[in-house]
Design an enzyme around this catalytic site. Sequence first.
Site: not given
Ligand SMILES: Cc1ncc(COP(=O)(O)O)c(C=O)c1O
Length: 381
Positions: A188
Amino acid sequence: MTTAPTAPFLPWNRPSLGPEEEAEVLDTLRSGWLTAGPKATRFEQEVRDALGAEDAFAVSSCTAALHLALLAAGIRPGEEVITPSLTFCAAPNAIVQAGGTPVFAEIDPVTYNLDPAAAGEAITPQTRAIVVMHYGGQPCDLVAFRKLADEHGLLLIEDAAHALHARRDGARAGSVGDLAVFSFYANKVMTTGEGGMIAGRSDLVQKARLLGRHGIDTSVWQRHGARSTADYEVMVPGLKYTMPDITAAVGLQQFRKLPDFTARRAQIAAAYDRSLAGLPGLRLPTVLEGVRHGWFLYPVLIDPVRSRTRDTVADTLREVHGIGTSVHFKPVHQLGTYRHVECHLPVTDHIAARQLSLPCYPAMSSTDVQRVIDALHAVWS
Ligand SMILES: Cc1ncc(COP(=O)(O)O)c(C=O)c1O
């Protein structure tokens, strides 16, 4: 026969971590306090203040933050939550885990964000909330979504996993919804390896905090830190979603670097804009007026012509040029457990069949960027 690339593989994404993160983690390891404590609290305060939010709670992932957001929203069985399908499965999964029903609405063909008009049409008497997503780091139309949510008495939740530093029309992504969630996953815009944050209205964040700490009404730091007591009460049956201080240590340093990271991502995007414009059948991203893009993704669309499709371009970049790409996303309504959900999403299907994410991250050198540009020109020649 394909020739093996000679330069080292250029991955689609790689984090930027330096001596600052190393020193902060070492400081945590030596402090004797590893789990959620002073650093997680400081990280929450810094993000909260930058957003101008009432409260923030640092958690173990954005998925955890989404789950807590939907639990804090008090979704009841049978209630509907409107969300795009061109997103990661985390939000629809969290909606289901909280007892709700995801309703997929159509996206805008320019930004690939949820379309406010389509979301409006999807509202029924059962609708309880809208979960918007800022695709690739370009904020959705927050003014329109705030108005829509207020007019219909719905909660607005921003999945700002891609957009911690992004703005639109003067508002920072994550500062308009009743709640907003962020991801610090390894790829990210800033990372803690795994991690997330939930921010927004203090009544809702307080509920999320309680639910994310087993339902216990104090933090472990308060209970076992200096001058405190180990006495506690369980107020609701909760979960454990807290962010440890080792993780928050990385987050504190990464958050400081986020403006520079975003500036470098924007430079790379500008180089792609300049150098890839005009390749037939290749559509570059459009940035709307008044937007500060977070550039988590540099998403292009590739029209299929004869043997050149999104997938053949990705294969050639990887196998011939040693360059990684990614796809965002396989739409959720096409994924196994969601295939039964009734929806008609021609724009989502059209974009998803053509979309490819090019490498765009601060650890890329100018040579890396030029390599991607040259490779794409070679594919198109
Ligand atoms: C739009 C979106 N929401 C939520 C997530 C979930 O993130 P995490 O891996 O921190 O749980 C992602 C992960 O790629 C994402 O792209």
